[in-house]
Motif scaffolding. Sequence first.
Motif, PDB file in Angstrom:
ATOM      1  N   ASP A 342      -6.488  -1.691   0.907  1.00 35.03           N
ATOM      2  CA  ASP A 342      -6.055  -1.257  -0.420  1.00 35.03           C
ATOM      3  C   ASP A 342      -6.421   0.200  -0.693  1.00 35.03           C
ATOM      4  OD1 ASP A 342      -5.012  -3.756  -0.959  1.00 35.03           O
ATOM      5  OD2 ASP A 342      -6.831  -4.471  -1.954  1.00 35.03           O
ATOM      6  N   SER A 412       1.553  -8.317   4.416  1.00 34.76           N
ATOM      7  CA  SER A 412       2.362  -8.882   3.332  1.00 34.76           C
ATOM      8  C   SER A 412       3.376  -7.855   2.843  1.00 34.76           C
ATOM      9  CB  SER A 412       1.456  -9.318   2.180  1.00 34.76           C
ATOM     10  OG  SER A 412       0.812  -8.187   1.609  1.00 34.76           O
ATOM     11  N   GLY A 413       4.414  -8.359   2.191  1.00 35.26           N
ATOM     12  CA  GLY A 413       5.462  -7.474   1.706  1.00 35.26           C
ATOM     13  C   GLY A 413       4.951  -6.385   0.795  1.00 35.26           C
ATOM     14  N   SER A 414       4.032  -6.739  -0.100  1.00 37.92           N
ATOM     15  CA  SER A 414       3.532  -5.740  -1.058  1.00 37.92           C
ATOM     16  C   SER A 414       2.712  -4.669  -0.348  1.00 37.92           C
ATOM     17  CB  SER A 414       2.690  -6.419  -2.136  1.00 37.92           C
ATOM     18  OG  SER A 414       1.571  -7.087  -1.576  1.00 37.92           O
ATOM     19  N   ARG A 415       1.888  -5.081   0.658  1.00 34.42           N
ATOM     20  CA  ARG A 415       1.078  -4.091   1.386  1.00 34.42           C
ATOM     21  C   ARG A 415       1.964  -3.207   2.255  1.00 34.42           C
ATOM     22  NH1 ARG A 415      -1.175  -7.443  -1.209  1.00 34.42           N
ATOM     23  NH2 ARG A 415      -3.199  -7.170  -2.121  1.00 34.42           N
ATOM     24  N   ALA A 417       5.055  -2.419   1.621  1.00 30.90           N
ATOM     25  CA  ALA A 417       5.739  -1.518   0.696  1.00 30.90           C
ATOM     26  C   ALA A 417       4.820  -0.364   0.289  1.00 30.90           C
ATOM     27  CB  ALA A 417       6.213  -2.287  -0.530  1.00 30.90           C
ATOM     28  N   LYS A 418       3.553  -0.676  -0.002  1.00 33.73           N
ATOM     29  CA  LYS A 418       2.608   0.375  -0.376  1.00 33.73           C
ATOM     30  C   LYS A 418       2.350   1.320   0.801  1.00 33.73           C
ATOM     31  CE  LYS A 418       0.163  -2.248  -3.949  1.00 33.73           C
ATOM     32  NZ  LYS A 418      -1.112  -2.879  -4.361  1.00 33.73           N
TER      33      LYS A 418
END
Length: 541
Positions: A342, A412-415, A417-418
């Motif tokens: 993160d 994961s998709g969100s990671r 994307a980030k």
Amino acid sequence: MRKLRITILDLVTKGPTKRLFNRVMNANLASIMPQVIGVWCEELGHDVRFVCYTGVEDLVGDVLHDTDVLFIGAFTRSAQTAYAISNLSRRSGAVTVLGGPHARCYPQDAAKYFDYVLGFTDKTTISDLLSDATPQRPLGVQLSARRQPTELPSLQERWKFIAPTLAKASFLQIVPMVGSMGCPYTCSFCIDSVVPYQPLPFDQIRNDLRFLQTKVKRPRVGWHDPNFGVRFDDYMNTIEEVVPPGRMRFVAESSLSILTEPHVKRLQRNGFDALLPGIESWYDLGNKSKTGSNVGAEKVRQVADHVNMILRHVPYVQTNFVLGLDCDEGSEPFELTKKFVDLAPGAYPAFSLLTSYGQAAPLNLELQRAGRVLPFPFHFLDSNHAMNVRPLNYGWREFYDHAVDLTRYALSGSRVAKRLWANRGIGTKALNALRATTSNRATYQAKIRRLLDEDVQVRQFIEGQSPELPKFYSNRIRKSLGSLWDALPEGALMHDQNAYLNSQGATAAVVPLPRRPRASGSPAAKAAPSVVAIGKVQAGE
């Protein structure tokens, strides 16, 4: 010395591959030493045919004809493929030779299936071998020079072997070069930690860089040094003398201790657009990460800040972690890695399972003496498909629960994307997206976790209660080898996981693993050095 027909096979992968990432990258993973052997053999007056196997070629058809001596360079994950090819070649009358990481890590096992097994190799070693080049049965001969060679054939001399391999990589082409042997660090996990650090001649590096500019318009070089930039100013001065700004790009593996901001800025000016620093542990190896005595959450924040600094100057960064170290306990190490993901969203996190590669490092003797090394077939020893060391502070179910959860989190998709949002450049975004979307790591490891509950054979084998190989694993090897399955020599499916220890005249004792008491407010192994045994040269995607 009679003129010999020599075939050199560089086994980049262990079998046919359909994964798009491998199709793009495998040709760029070619090793340098098989090319070096090719040059030396030609200089000794022999005919050489060179084959780099990337997973798409006709392996048997390209190798098994008109060969007096077959050299194979292989990582341990390709050992069963190498054994089968050697068996077929010996039936055809060829003398077979194994070199590369597997030969150095498992020489006792390799000698059962090859006529010669090479450790450190120089031109004299090759000359002595070829002056005899007779079958050595039933047990092959182990040969090794006293040290790594002090110089290697030039890029120009190796180019005839490099160019056809590069032609197989249409999307991304990386030219292999090396500036040093060995490593000044003494990390217990690394096969190079026992090899004295030795830079190669800088005049030759200059000449290689000059030559490359006559062959490729804007080449990208992949430095194969175990730790690039130890003599930082010397290497940068060499590059700056012969490579105009913007003329060449570079990829290198280096430690965070070398990657200070002034150094990173200089790397950026000289075209370095990809760096692969090792982090490995949140509780150990502070000398490599330049974090000193900081551990745990403090180290996470410090390393994340450091990696983000690198990303401001260099677009592609891969951070390398080892899961299951002796210094890890409970969920905290995995949660800290999530926190790092993160805090440094632009870096691609690469996870390796703790793996003991034979005699890659002296510390592996301690693991074998403690009965902690499992007899997983070589086919699965790529730091991904099997962990052959019983973890000190985890049960297998608990460990795989954490490993799967972390991998799913990072991919994961969100990671993803980030990560793409934080990345600069189309190439970096495309490569990171390709890696994440084609990875089957989490799916495979989740399957192993389910089998621990559902398959008694798998559970007993992984827990060290039974030496019998479960059908799940043998079926996967059979499918991967295809027609080579029938050529696998008798006994080559399994190996003695304690061969290194036995060669020292000692024996292993299987004992229950004690759980270390927790230090106050920290994981147990904060108070003790970690045991890491992943041969760096063997780690796989």
